[in-house]
Design a protein around this motif. Sequence first.
Motif, short mmCIF file in Angstrom:
data_model
loop_
_atom_site.label_atom_id
_atom_site.label_comp_id
_atom_site.label_asym_id
_atom_site.label_seq_id
_atom_site.Cartn_x
_atom_site.Cartn_y
_atom_site.Cartn_z
N PHE A 16 2.33 -0.77 -7.75
CA PHE A 16 1.75 -1.53 -8.64
C PHE A 16 1.38 -2.96 -8.35
CE2 PHE A 16 1.77 -4.37 -12.47
CZ PHE A 16 0.54 -4.01 -13.14
N LEU A 17 2.41 -3.81 -7.57
CA LEU A 17 2.26 -4.92 -7.39
C LEU A 17 1.33 -5.01 -6.13
CD1 LEU A 17 5.87 -6.12 -7.37
CD2 LEU A 17 4.24 -6.65 -8.98
N LEU A 18 1.33 -4.17 -5.42
CA LEU A 18 0.42 -4.11 -4.20
C LEU A 18 -1.36 -3.93 -4.48
CD1 LEU A 18 2.27 -2.02 -1.50
CD2 LEU A 18 1.73 -4.51 -1.55
N VAL A 19 -1.36 -3.20 -5.62
CA VAL A 19 -2.62 -2.93 -6.26
C VAL A 19 -3.21 -4.22 -6.88
CG1 VAL A 19 -3.77 -1.72 -8.12
CG2 VAL A 19 -2.65 -0.38 -6.46
N MET A 20 -2.28 -4.77 -7.72
CA MET A 20 -2.44 -6.05 -8.39
C MET A 20 -2.71 -7.39 -7.40
SD MET A 20 -2.61 -5.38 -11.45
CE MET A 20 -3.07 -7.16 -12.10
N GLU A 21 -2.01 -7.26 -6.37
CA GLU A 21 -2.37 -8.38 -5.14
C GLU A 21 -3.88 -8.24 -4.72
OE1 GLU A 21 -1.91 -11.37 -2.59
OE2 GLU A 21 -0.53 -10.60 -4.26
#
Length: 85
Positions: A16-21
């Motif tokens: 999720f954090l990678l997608v939000m980045e």
Amino acid sequence: MVALIVILFPPLVIAFLLVMERVEEPLRRPTSQRQVEEFLATATPGDVDALATSGIRRAMDRWRGRRRGRVVRGTEAVTAQRSSD
């Protein structure tokens, strides 16, 4: 079941954090002077209305969407409402 949640939760949070980045990266990038000059040279009345009512970021998003061949619906509703008044 709890063990499965404990094992899967950290990788899901990281994903999720990678997608939000990737989603946030274009939002952090400022609009260049060349893009603003090109916007002002090719802006339609709806683009100018979006600039006046919503600011440069939304107007540039609408303009970029038009250049890519799609329409940003949020500003279209504002433009349609203003033109009917």
